[in-house]
Design a protein around this motif. Structure first.
Motif, PDB file in Angstrom:
ATOM      1  N   GLN A  30      73.061  55.619   9.274  1.00 26.83           N
ATOM      2  CA  GLN A  30      72.016  55.392   8.289  1.00 26.83           C
ATOM      3  C   GLN A  30      70.710  54.970   8.982  1.00 26.83           C
ATOM      4  O   GLN A  30      70.739  54.303  10.024  1.00 26.83           O
ATOM      5  CB  GLN A  30      72.438  54.299   7.311  1.00 26.83           C
ATOM      6  N   PRO A  31      69.547  55.336   8.404  1.00 29.11           N
ATOM      7  CA  PRO A  31      68.264  54.995   9.039  1.00 29.11           C
ATOM      8  C   PRO A  31      68.073  53.495   9.275  1.00 29.11           C
ATOM      9  O   PRO A  31      67.386  53.109  10.218  1.00 29.11           O
ATOM     10  CB  PRO A  31      67.234  55.533   8.038  1.00 29.11           C
ATOM     11  N   ASP A 131      59.709  68.875 -12.159  1.00 36.54           N
ATOM     12  CA  ASP A 131      59.214  69.743 -11.087  1.00 36.54           C
ATOM     13  C   ASP A 131      58.954  68.952  -9.802  1.00 36.54           C
ATOM     14  O   ASP A 131      59.253  69.420  -8.699  1.00 36.54           O
ATOM     15  CB  ASP A 131      57.924  70.450 -11.520  1.00 36.54           C
ATOM     16  N   VAL A 132      58.381  67.764  -9.950  1.00 34.82           N
ATOM     17  CA  VAL A 132      58.127  66.925  -8.775  1.00 34.82           C
ATOM     18  C   VAL A 132      59.453  66.518  -8.137  1.00 34.82           C
ATOM     19  O   VAL A 132      59.598  66.559  -6.910  1.00 34.82           O
ATOM     20  CB  VAL A 132      57.295  65.683  -9.156  1.00 34.82           C
ATOM     21  N   ALA A 133      60.433  66.148  -8.944  1.00 34.44           N
ATOM     22  CA  ALA A 133      61.745  65.773  -8.411  1.00 34.44           C
ATOM     23  C   ALA A 133      62.388  66.943  -7.670  1.00 34.44           C
ATOM     24  O   ALA A 133      63.018  66.755  -6.621  1.00 34.44           O
ATOM     25  CB  ALA A 133      62.650  65.294  -9.535  1.00 34.44           C
ATOM     26  N   ALA A 134      62.224  68.154  -8.214  1.00 31.62           N
ATOM     27  CA  ALA A 134      62.776  69.339  -7.544  1.00 31.62           C
ATOM     28  C   ALA A 134      62.125  69.540  -6.178  1.00 31.62           C
ATOM     29  O   ALA A 134      62.789  69.917  -5.201  1.00 31.62           O
ATOM     30  CB  ALA A 134      62.581  70.569  -8.421  1.00 31.62           C
ATOM     31  N   LYS A 135      60.818  69.289  -6.098  1.00 28.80           N
ATOM     32  CA  LYS A 135      60.118  69.388  -4.816  1.00 28.80           C
ATOM     33  C   LYS A 135      60.632  68.341  -3.825  1.00 28.80           C
ATOM     34  O   LYS A 135      60.770  68.601  -2.623  1.00 28.80           O
ATOM     35  CB  LYS A 135      58.615  69.210  -5.019  1.00 28.80           C
ATOM     36  N   MET A 136      60.898  67.151  -4.334  1.00 27.70           N
ATOM     37  CA  MET A 136      61.426  66.089  -3.477  1.00 27.70           C
ATOM     38  C   MET A 136      62.777  66.492  -2.904  1.00 27.70           C
ATOM     39  O   MET A 136      63.065  66.258  -1.719  1.00 27.70           O
ATOM     40  CB  MET A 136      61.535  64.788  -4.283  1.00 27.70           C
ATOM     41  N   LYS A 137      63.611  67.103  -3.730  1.00 31.03           N
ATOM     42  CA  LYS A 137      64.921  67.573  -3.271  1.00 31.03           C
ATOM     43  C   LYS A 137      64.746  68.687  -2.235  1.00 31.03           C
ATOM     44  O   LYS A 137      65.433  68.710  -1.205  1.00 31.03           O
ATOM     45  CB  LYS A 137      65.732  68.084  -4.464  1.00 31.03           C
ATOM     46  N   GLN A 138      63.832  69.602  -2.508  1.00 30.87           N
ATOM     47  CA  GLN A 138      63.571  70.711  -1.592  1.00 30.87           C
ATOM     48  C   GLN A 138      63.094  70.189  -0.227  1.00 30.87           C
ATOM     49  O   GLN A 138      63.451  70.731   0.821  1.00 30.87           O
ATOM     50  CB  GLN A 138      62.516  71.633  -2.190  1.00 30.87           C
ATOM     51  N   LEU A 139      62.316  69.130  -0.249  1.00 29.16           N
ATOM     52  CA  LEU A 139      61.813  68.523   0.976  1.00 29.16           C
ATOM     53  C   LEU A 139      62.927  67.873   1.784  1.00 29.16           C
ATOM     54  O   LEU A 139      62.820  67.715   3.003  1.00 29.16           O
ATOM     55  CB  LEU A 139      60.743  67.478   0.620  1.00 29.16           C
ATOM     56  N   GLY A 140      64.031  67.523   1.110  1.00 28.11           N
ATOM     57  CA  GLY A 140      65.126  66.833   1.789  1.00 28.11           C
ATOM     58  C   GLY A 140      64.917  65.336   1.861  1.00 28.11           C
ATOM     59  O   GLY A 140      65.430  64.664   2.763  1.00 28.11           O
ATOM     60  N   LEU A 141      64.156  64.803   0.901  1.00 23.90           N
ATOM     61  CA  LEU A 141      63.876  63.378   0.872  1.00 23.90           C
ATOM     62  C   LEU A 141      65.171  62.611   0.626  1.00 23.90           C
ATOM     63  O   LEU A 141      65.864  62.846  -0.361  1.00 23.90           O
ATOM     64  CB  LEU A 141      62.866  63.078  -0.236  1.00 23.90           C
ATOM     65  N   GLY A 142      65.498  61.686   1.532  1.00 27.54           N
ATOM     66  CA  GLY A 142      66.752  60.956   1.408  1.00 27.54           C
ATOM     67  C   GLY A 142      66.777  60.038   0.201  1.00 27.54           C
ATOM     68  O   GLY A 142      67.767  59.965  -0.516  1.00 27.54           O
ATOM     69  N   TYR A 143      65.668  59.323  -0.029  1.00 29.64           N
ATOM     70  CA  TYR A 143      65.579  58.372  -1.131  1.00 29.64           C
ATOM     71  C   TYR A 143      64.180  58.404  -1.722  1.00 29.64           C
ATOM     72  O   TYR A 143      63.207  58.681  -1.018  1.00 29.64           O
ATOM     73  CB  TYR A 143      65.830  56.939  -0.635  1.00 29.64           C
TER      74      TYR A 143
END
Length: 525
Positions: A30-31, A131-143
């Motif tokens: 974990q980071p 849509d913003v949440a989908a972009k966050m997922k696409q980015l691979g944002l961990g949290y």
């Protein structure tokens, strides 16, 4: 450093996992394991913009719903991220204001990831559409770190906008719908502490994996809320309730990461509580872990870059600028130990006054928060008034003249010896922390130092030849040599990294001016 209540009391991380001077987190860890590394590469917060769609009463950046002049533009931001990558910054926390009000923030987050800096997001959550949440997922944002500073009306009063709670809840639900993990963030004051159990209940209902409970630090609009900080007795009760809830989750088989932030006496308090219960082995293990972290790492393992590019020892110290990334590479600013005030952050043991200076837990607390001490007392190196431990618990007594002394004779003697050396160096015009960093062994007075001993030794040797001031610059120049190999790698991959980042444009956020909640806490400005 955060006190990771859950991870510590459940044995999720143990001293043997982080042993050795060269420990670095391995793939799959974990980071947060970076906090146990002793290379002292800082996790940085970047206030991507000061603009915000809310007006929170405790906002350290004193943000509003308006544009701010002079913010780092896109090209300047890319260069800054390159500099952070060259230095070896492991994590960049994109904050604000409200970071989602910066149009190209996802492009910058993508670019950071490409050059080896892990991006994370701190947001009020109200602008996270599906849509913003989908972009966050696409980015691979961990949290996504989302703030919930109270439940329903309490949250709206703190956020300065009616309906902010509902907008935030929709943001959380949109994240969960798109598979983005959510970490809740709660800043405790006397106005919202009663809502902490409800926020924990929400965490359980939504099966969220993490919650960070922040103590109030007096800065920005929060500096006007010093009187609203919780009393010491209440602080203890709040921390007790956090520990109890962490144990409750573990007993139910719900693995949550519950941590407290911005009051480093939470660590010693946890140890004292475990010792009182007879859990000596666990208390000893946690002491070793906290010793590994070294307590407060402002200016060492944590820092802030504001919207204008100014570098600060933490996000609560905007009145203390170390330099600007437009004018110098980050490394040359962050490690400018020729400046006594910067060197002081890197090795503060000789400078700390009062009860903090004689505390038996100094090595795992590092005198707590300098910003809070400065705002409360006007003195950078005074004791932090938010420490809620008693004199007896931290092993000090106070004499008739108001001076503090350690109850441990050896510790008292070694601290006094160190301070005497500091006074002698100061009298001769030396950079005190830089000179004392050369000490091979501080004995009982040991503490976190991010100034390599060999750099301190070089300073002392050069001082005989050049004088203290020129020697400090010579030692600093040696300490701040850039990693040319890393710079060449960044330059070679720039075209590809830019192309991939430009594909991450985010949807246009819908921003409405805040409508204040009647009867909420008074706001400073």
């Amino acid at each position: 450093m955060p006190v990771r209540i859950s991870r510590f009391i459940t044995g999720h991380v143990t001293p043997d996992m982080v042993e050795g001077a060269n420990f670095r987190p391995k793939a799959g860890m974990q980071p947060y394991m970076w906090s146990f590394a002793q290379q002292y590469k800082p996790v940085m917060t970047w206030n991507t913009t000061r603009s915000c769609n809310l007006r929170c009463v405790h906002c350290y950046s004193d943000s509003e719903t308006k544009s701010y002049q002079g913010e780092l533009n896109h090209e300047e931001s890319l260069k800054m991220i390159d500099d952070l990558a060259e230095y070896g910054v492991p994590i960049l926390l994109f904050s604000g204001g409200e970071p989602l009000m910066r149009r190209r923030v996802f492009e910058l987050m993508t670019y950071a990831k490409k050059v080896g800096v892990r991006p994370t997001l701190s947001t009020n959550g109200t602008l996270i559409s599906r849509d913003v949440a989908a972009k966050m997922k696409q980015l691979g944002l961990g949290y996504a770190g989302i703030s919930m500073d109270g439940y329903e009306k309490t949250n709206d009063e703190f956020r300065g906008k009616a309906g902010a709670f509902g907008d935030m809840i929709r943001g959380v639900e949109n994240c969960l719908a798109e598979g983005v993990k959510v970490s809740l963030r709660f800043t405790v004051t006397s106005h919202n502490a009663q809502d902490l159990p409800k926020v924990f209940d929400f965490l359980e209902r939504k099966n969220l994996p993490r919650m960070c409970v922040y103590h109030l630090v007096y800065s920005g609009r929060g500096s006007d809320m010093m009187k609203d900080d919780v009393a010491h007795k209440w602080s203890r009760e709040i921390v007790d309730s956090i520990i109890d809830r962490a144990e409750y989750f573990h007993a139910k088989g719900l693995e949550k990461d519950i941590l407290t932030i911005d009051n480093h006496c939470d660590g010693p308090y946890l140890i004292l509580r475990l010792r009182a219960r007879g859990q000596q082995k666990l208390a000893d293990d946690i002491y070793k872990l906290l010793l590994r972290q070294g307590g407060n790492r402002s200016g060492i393992g944590f820092g802030d870059i504001d919207n204008l590019g100014n570098v600060h020892p933490d996000q609560f110290s905007w009145d203390e600028s170390w330099g600007n990334v437009r004018q110098k590479p980050f490394r040359k600013i962050w490690d400018n130990i020729a400046a006594p005030e910067i060197a002081g952050y890197k090795f503060r043991r000789p400078l700390i006054k009062g009860r903090c200076g004689k505390c038996q837990f100094f090595e795992i607390c590092n005198a707590n928060f300098r910003a809070r001490a400065r705002y409360a007392t006007g003195e950078m190196w005074e004791s932090d008034p938010a420490c809620y431990l008693t004199d007896s618990e931290i092993g000090v007594t106070k004499d008739a003249q108001g001076e503090y002394h350690s109850v441990h004779p050896k510790l008292e003697n070694e601290i006094n010896t160190l301070k005497q050396k500091a006074a002698e160096y100061a009298q001769q015009g030396y950079n005190v922390p830089l000179a004392l960093a050369a000490e091979a062994n501080l004995g009982e007075a040991k503490a976190l130092s991010a100034i390599p001993k060999e750099i301190g030794a070089l300073y002392l040797a050069k001082a005989k030849e050049l004088g203290p001031q020129q020697a400090a610059q010579a030692a600093c120049d040696e300490h701040t040599k850039r990693d040319q190999g890393k710079l060449d790698e960044i330059d070679a991959n720039r075209g590809t990294n830019l192309k991939e980042s430009e594909a991450a444009a985010m949807p246009e956020p819908v921003v409405e001016p805040p409508v204040p909640v009647a009867g909420g806490p008074a706001r400073g400005h």
